[in-house]
Motif scaffolding. Sequence first.
Motif, PDB file in Angstrom:
ATOM      1  N   ILE A   1      40.492 -24.097   6.493  1.00 33.59           N
ATOM      2  CA  ILE A   1      41.484 -23.697   5.494  1.00 33.59           C
ATOM      3  C   ILE A   1      40.992 -22.492   4.701  1.00 33.59           C
ATOM      4  CG2 ILE A   1      42.683 -24.432   3.405  1.00 33.59           C
ATOM      5  CD1 ILE A   1      42.595 -27.290   4.577  1.00 33.59           C
ATOM      6  N   GLY A   2      39.713 -22.481   4.368  1.00 29.64           N
ATOM      7  CA  GLY A   2      39.135 -21.393   3.580  1.00 29.64           C
ATOM      8  C   GLY A   2      37.971 -20.738   4.295  1.00 29.64           C
ATOM      9  N   PRO A   3      37.410 -19.682   3.712  1.00 31.04           N
ATOM     10  CA  PRO A   3      36.327 -18.955   4.367  1.00 31.04           C
ATOM     11  C   PRO A   3      34.963 -19.651   4.298  1.00 31.04           C
ATOM     12  CG  PRO A   3      36.849 -17.924   2.274  1.00 31.04           C
ATOM     13  CD  PRO A   3      37.859 -19.015   2.491  1.00 31.04           C
TER      14      PRO A   3
ATOM     15  N   VAL B   1      38.235 -28.534   7.993  1.00 28.38           N
ATOM     16  CA  VAL B   1      38.488 -28.123   9.374  1.00 28.38           C
ATOM     17  C   VAL B   1      39.882 -28.598   9.775  1.00 28.38           C
ATOM     18  CG1 VAL B   1      37.749 -28.385  11.773  1.00 28.38           C
ATOM     19  CG2 VAL B   1      36.043 -28.168   9.963  1.00 28.38           C
ATOM     20  N   ILE B   2      40.698 -27.673  10.304  1.00 24.66           N
ATOM     21  CA  ILE B   2      42.065 -28.007  10.738  1.00 24.66           C
ATOM     22  C   ILE B   2      42.227 -27.901  12.250  1.00 24.66           C
ATOM     23  CG2 ILE B   2      43.133 -27.386   8.547  1.00 24.66           C
ATOM     24  CD1 ILE B   2      43.981 -24.711   9.941  1.00 24.66           C
ATOM     25  N   GLY B   3      41.147 -27.539  12.951  1.00 21.23           N
ATOM     26  CA  GLY B   3      41.214 -27.422  14.405  1.00 21.23           C
ATOM     27  C   GLY B   3      40.068 -26.596  14.941  1.00 21.23           C
ATOM     28  N   HIS B   4      40.230 -26.152  16.196  1.00 21.21           N
ATOM     29  CA  HIS B   4      39.196 -25.331  16.835  1.00 21.21           C
ATOM     30  C   HIS B   4      39.836 -24.242  17.689  1.00 21.21           C
ATOM     31  CE1 HIS B   4      36.619 -28.734  15.781  1.00 21.21           C
ATOM     32  NE2 HIS B   4      35.650 -27.832  15.801  1.00 21.21           N
TER      33      HIS B   4
ATOM     34  N   THR C   1      44.242 -29.885  14.671  1.00 23.71           N
ATOM     35  CA  THR C   1      43.938 -31.315  14.662  1.00 23.71           C
ATOM     36  C   THR C   1      44.363 -32.004  13.374  1.00 23.71           C
ATOM     37  OG1 THR C   1      41.698 -30.823  13.874  1.00 23.71           O
ATOM     38  CG2 THR C   1      42.000 -31.076  16.259  1.00 23.71           C
ATOM     39  N   SER C   2      45.037 -31.292  12.496  1.00 23.69           N
ATOM     40  CA  SER C   2      45.544 -31.907  11.267  1.00 23.69           C
ATOM     41  C   SER C   2      46.731 -31.108  10.749  1.00 23.69           C
ATOM     42  CB  SER C   2      44.447 -31.988  10.201  1.00 23.69           C
ATOM     43  OG  SER C   2      44.077 -30.697   9.782  1.00 23.69           O
TER      44      SER C   2
END
Length: 187
Positions: A87-89, A95-98, A122-123
């Motif tokens: 979501i951020g740096p 973590v929202i995925g890969h 993933t979310s």
Amino acid sequence: MEERKILWLALILYMTTAPVYCRYYSRSVPYASSRKKVSKLHFFFHDRISGKNPTSVLIARPNITKDGKSQELPFGSLFAVYDPLTIGPEPTSGVIGHAEGLYVMSSQDVLTLVTYLDFGFTSGKFNGSSISVFSRNPVTEKERELAVVGGRGKLRMARGFVELKTHFTNETASDTIVECHVTVIHH
């Protein structure tokens, strides 16, 4: 004998008329544009070539030397990628995925990659969906654009673009954080 001639004549007549009635395609209909959606996504990916747990790994390297010296990452080097999307740096950000895929060093003068990545989420709203990116990536430019060439799940048949902006680079460790602004048209 007469019956046989009639049967052959009927068979020949049938075979010559059959192609007129069968086709390999169906009738074309206008595409329902009202079903299309436009989504804008914003996230970061973290590409680490160094350290204990790298997210990009050199899997093939040509045997090239320049002026008698071996190049560190020569033209033709191929990497496998499994970068976290956040979501951020910050590396500790959610973590929202890969980003999974490959990139190859594709230029002999300026550091440029040909990049294939699948951004799998993933979310959140697009959990279980992904977009596929395949494009030239001139990484020495601070801002660049890649093509979205497909998607699956809620992002099925996606097309669009990803604007990449290098947020942070540690050149000695070859670690990079890249900001992504995605505009995608999908079903």
